[in-house]
Design a protein around this motif. Structure first.
Motif, PDB file in Angstrom:
ATOM      1  N   LEU A  56       0.823  -1.209   0.000  1.00 49.87           N
ATOM      2  CA  LEU A  56       0.000   0.000   0.000  1.00 49.87           C
ATOM      3  C   LEU A  56       0.860   1.264   0.000  1.00 49.87           C
ATOM      4  O   LEU A  56       0.555   2.233  -0.694  1.00 49.87           O
ATOM      5  N   VAL A  57       1.932   1.266   0.790  1.00 44.77           N
ATOM      6  CA  VAL A  57       2.752   2.475   0.911  1.00 44.77           C
ATOM      7  C   VAL A  57       3.882   2.529  -0.112  1.00 44.77           C
ATOM      8  O   VAL A  57       4.572   3.551  -0.211  1.00 44.77           O
ATOM      9  N   ALA A  58       4.089   1.452  -0.869  1.00 42.79           N
ATOM     10  CA  ALA A  58       5.191   1.426  -1.835  1.00 42.79           C
ATOM     11  C   ALA A  58       5.125   2.567  -2.849  1.00 42.79           C
ATOM     12  O   ALA A  58       6.161   3.216  -3.121  1.00 42.79           O
ATOM     13  N   PRO A  59       3.957   2.889  -3.425  1.00 44.95           N
ATOM     14  CA  PRO A  59       3.903   4.017  -4.362  1.00 44.95           C
ATOM     15  C   PRO A  59       4.260   5.348  -3.705  1.00 44.95           C
ATOM     16  O   PRO A  59       4.868   6.210  -4.341  1.00 44.95           O
ATOM     17  N   PHE A  60       3.895   5.499  -2.443  1.00 48.09           N
ATOM     18  CA  PHE A  60       4.253   6.719  -1.718  1.00 48.09           C
ATOM     19  C   PHE A  60       5.762   6.822  -1.558  1.00 48.09           C
ATOM     20  O   PHE A  60       6.360   7.888  -1.775  1.00 48.09           O
ATOM     21  N   GLU A  61       6.401   5.717  -1.183  1.00 48.26           N
ATOM     22  CA  GLU A  61       7.854   5.721  -1.020  1.00 48.26           C
ATOM     23  C   GLU A  61       8.551   6.009  -2.341  1.00 48.26           C
ATOM     24  O   GLU A  61       9.582   6.708  -2.363  1.00 48.26           O
ATOM     25  N   LYS A  62       7.991   5.492  -3.414  1.00 49.66           N
ATOM     26  CA  LYS A  62       8.597   5.745  -4.723  1.00 49.66           C
ATOM     27  C   LYS A  62       8.511   7.226  -5.088  1.00 49.66           C
ATOM     28  O   LYS A  62       9.445   7.796  -5.662  1.00 49.66           O
ATOM     29  N   ALA A 332      -6.088   5.481  -5.913  1.00 52.80           N
ATOM     30  CA  ALA A 332      -5.710   4.066  -5.935  1.00 52.80           C
ATOM     31  C   ALA A 332      -5.520   3.525  -4.523  1.00 52.80           C
ATOM     32  O   ALA A 332      -5.953   2.402  -4.203  1.00 52.80           O
ATOM     33  N   ALA A 333      -4.901   4.328  -3.652  1.00 50.32           N
ATOM     34  CA  ALA A 333      -4.686   3.899  -2.265  1.00 50.32           C
ATOM     35  C   ALA A 333      -6.019   3.759  -1.536  1.00 50.32           C
ATOM     36  O   ALA A 333      -6.231   2.817  -0.764  1.00 50.32           O
ATOM     37  N   GLN A 337      -7.696   0.256   0.017  1.00 46.17           N
ATOM     38  CA  GLN A 337      -8.092   0.140   1.416  1.00 46.17           C
ATOM     39  C   GLN A 337      -9.579  -0.178   1.560  1.00 46.17           C
ATOM     40  O   GLN A 337      -9.977  -0.969   2.426  1.00 46.17           O
ATOM     41  N   LEU A 338     -10.393   0.453   0.738  1.00 42.12           N
ATOM     42  CA  LEU A 338     -11.827   0.176   0.798  1.00 42.12           C
ATOM     43  C   LEU A 338     -12.116  -1.285   0.457  1.00 42.12           C
ATOM     44  O   LEU A 338     -12.871  -1.972   1.155  1.00 42.12           O
ATOM     45  N   LYS A 339     -11.500  -1.748  -0.621  1.00 38.91           N
ATOM     46  CA  LYS A 339     -11.790  -3.092  -1.120  1.00 38.91           C
ATOM     47  C   LYS A 339     -11.344  -4.180  -0.158  1.00 38.91           C
ATOM     48  O   LYS A 339     -12.077  -5.153   0.070  1.00 38.91           O
ATOM     49  N   VAL A 340     -10.164  -4.020   0.436  1.00 42.75           N
ATOM     50  CA  VAL A 340      -9.607  -5.105   1.233  1.00 42.75           C
ATOM     51  C   VAL A 340     -10.434  -5.387   2.483  1.00 42.75           C
ATOM     52  O   VAL A 340     -10.443  -6.516   2.991  1.00 42.75           O
ATOM     53  N   ASP A 341     -11.171  -4.386   2.975  1.00 43.48           N
ATOM     54  CA  ASP A 341     -11.918  -4.591   4.215  1.00 43.48           C
ATOM     55  C   ASP A 341     -13.414  -4.357   4.043  1.00 43.48           C
ATOM     56  O   ASP A 341     -14.141  -4.199   5.022  1.00 43.48           O
ATOM     57  N   GLY A 342     -13.890  -4.308   2.792  1.00 40.25           N
ATOM     58  CA  GLY A 342     -15.316  -4.183   2.558  1.00 40.25           C
ATOM     59  C   GLY A 342     -15.907  -2.869   3.013  1.00 40.25           C
ATOM     60  O   GLY A 342     -17.002  -2.841   3.589  1.00 40.25           O
TER      61      GLY A 342
END
Length: 420
Positions: A56-62, A332-333, A337-342
């Protein structure tokens, strides 16, 4: 309170992002190579894995090569228990996710009011404390919902979902007559879920300041919630609730409904994720919990999804703010987050089945002003400590045969003993 599988304290878990200087094990630090090290304490579950959080945070770090986000796993104690311990030890992380701010926690948090992404985010106004925004979230978990078996409704000759509690009572009678167990519920934290789903839409619609007035003692439980207790007691007496409710655990209650063994299931929006993952579930629909006849604009119980807070003592506030801004504004983030926890947010549609789309329409059709805390509450809209435990115990008594009058009397006594 209205419970959920991961939150027995009224809302989710907690996550923290720590920013400190090099050498601090739990807080943020300056990593090697001049990077600012930001620790993110998160709720880790079978679907919210450490691997998922890192992705999840990888794009932010990039996009921010000078910031290194370190995911912290609180282990078995969970975030809600870890944060007070870390605060007491002077070793708290800098940002916290999933446990909404309270008046007790607020002094430890950074005021985020100056950031538009915090002050204008989902449910931002409902979570303010003294007019200040201490958190930013990604969406909502709706709780005033009834999931229903479409085949059961058809067999009972019910063509439309009910729009008032009175219509609902009539439908329950039809379902019972057609041979169905009308309502599936269970023990533990589930016990009071149906009762609160019956009562809250009307109580808050009629008394928007119910939480404050109950805490001050200027309203009583029996005068505001009494009709809901009377109604639910009547449903129990008429056999509309599964008679083994007190002995049924949450996973078993969920599976019974998914397997088509009952007609209705009061539960939060996260159930949609369970339905989507189930093999050959019953045909299931959803409708918002109705209010009593004559009550306009029923309230909708909801909790914020994935609230993020920044700890007051964060050493790298700007970096922490950038991270939280990304988590709550990057589309996208948010969708991940919405999808993974409904969870849900108007205007954000991910790959979902028909039930998910039905629920998303409820979100789109619900005015922001209709949302209300559930159970013990959040922000400044809270009830005295212990309310969730007490309402659950009293509902279990109701399921065990205690009269509605005695339950209302007991709740009035509890508030008298616990209000200011």
């Amino acid at each position: 309170m209205i419970g959920r599988r991961r939150i027995m304290i009224a809302v989710g878990a907690l996550a923290t992002v720590g920013l400190a200087l090099s050498g601090c094990a739990a807080g943020g630090s300056d990593a090697g190579g001049g990077k600012t090290k930001v620790s993110l304490l998160v709720n880790v579950t079978p679907n919210l894995t450490e691997e998922w959080w890192n992705s999840l945070v990888a794009p932010f770090e990039k996009a921010h090569p000078d910031i290194d986000v370190v995911i912290q796993n609180p282990g078995a104690e969970g975030v809600a228990a870890a944060v007070p311990r870390l605060l007491a030890a002077g070793d708290a992380p800098d940002v916290v996710e999933s446990l909404p701010p309270t008046t007790t926690l607020a002094p430890e948090l950074l005021d985020l009011s100056k950031y538009d992404w915090a002050s204008k985010g989902p449910l931002a106004d409902q979570y303010t404390i003294d007019g200040k925004n201490y958190m930013a979230g990604i969406g909502m978990q709706l709780q005033s919902l009834w999931f229903y078996n479409k085949d059961a409704f058809a067999a009972a000759g019910i063509a439309e979902t009910p729009t008032t509690v009175e219509e609902f009572s009539d439908d329950l009678a039809k379902l019972k007559k057609a041979g169905w167990t009308p309502i599936q519920t269970g023990g533990d934290w589930m016990s009071s879920y149906a009762l609160q789903t019956v009562g809250l839409p009307s109580v808050i619609a009629e008394h928007p300041d119910w939480y404050a007035k109950m805490t001050k003692g200027s309203l009583t439980f029996s005068k505001t919630y009494g009709d809901a207790v009377d109604t639910y007691a009547d449903w129990i007496a008429k056999g509309y609730v599964n008679d083994d409710a007190l002995g049924i655990k949450y996973p078993d209650a969920e599976q019974n409904f998914l397997a088509g063994k009952s007609a209705l299931y009061p539960m939060g929006s996260w159930f949609v994720a369970s339905e989507a993952a189930a093999k050959d579930p019953a045909k299931i629909g959803v409708f918002r919990a109705p209010a009593f006849d004559g009550v306009d604009k029923p309230a909708m119980g909801a909790n914020i999804a994935s609230p993020y807070v920044i700890m007051r003592d964060a050493k790298h506030v700007d970096a922490a703010a950038k991270l939280v801004e990304y988590l709550v504004t990057d589309k996208a983030a948010i969708l991940d987050q919405l999808k993974v926890d409904g969870n849900y947010r108007a205007g954000y549609e991910y790959d979902m089945d028909d039930l998910g789309k039905e629920l998303l329409k409820i979100v789109a059709d619900t005015p922001d002003a209709s949302y209300t805390p559930t159970g013990q509450g959040y922000g400044q809209r809270t009830l005295p400590d212990g309310y969730s435990t007490e309402i659950n115990a009293q509902t279990q008594a109701l399921l065990g045969g205690t009269s509605a009058a005695d339950v209302n009397k007991a709740m009035d006594a509890w508030f008298s003993a616990n209000t200011k």
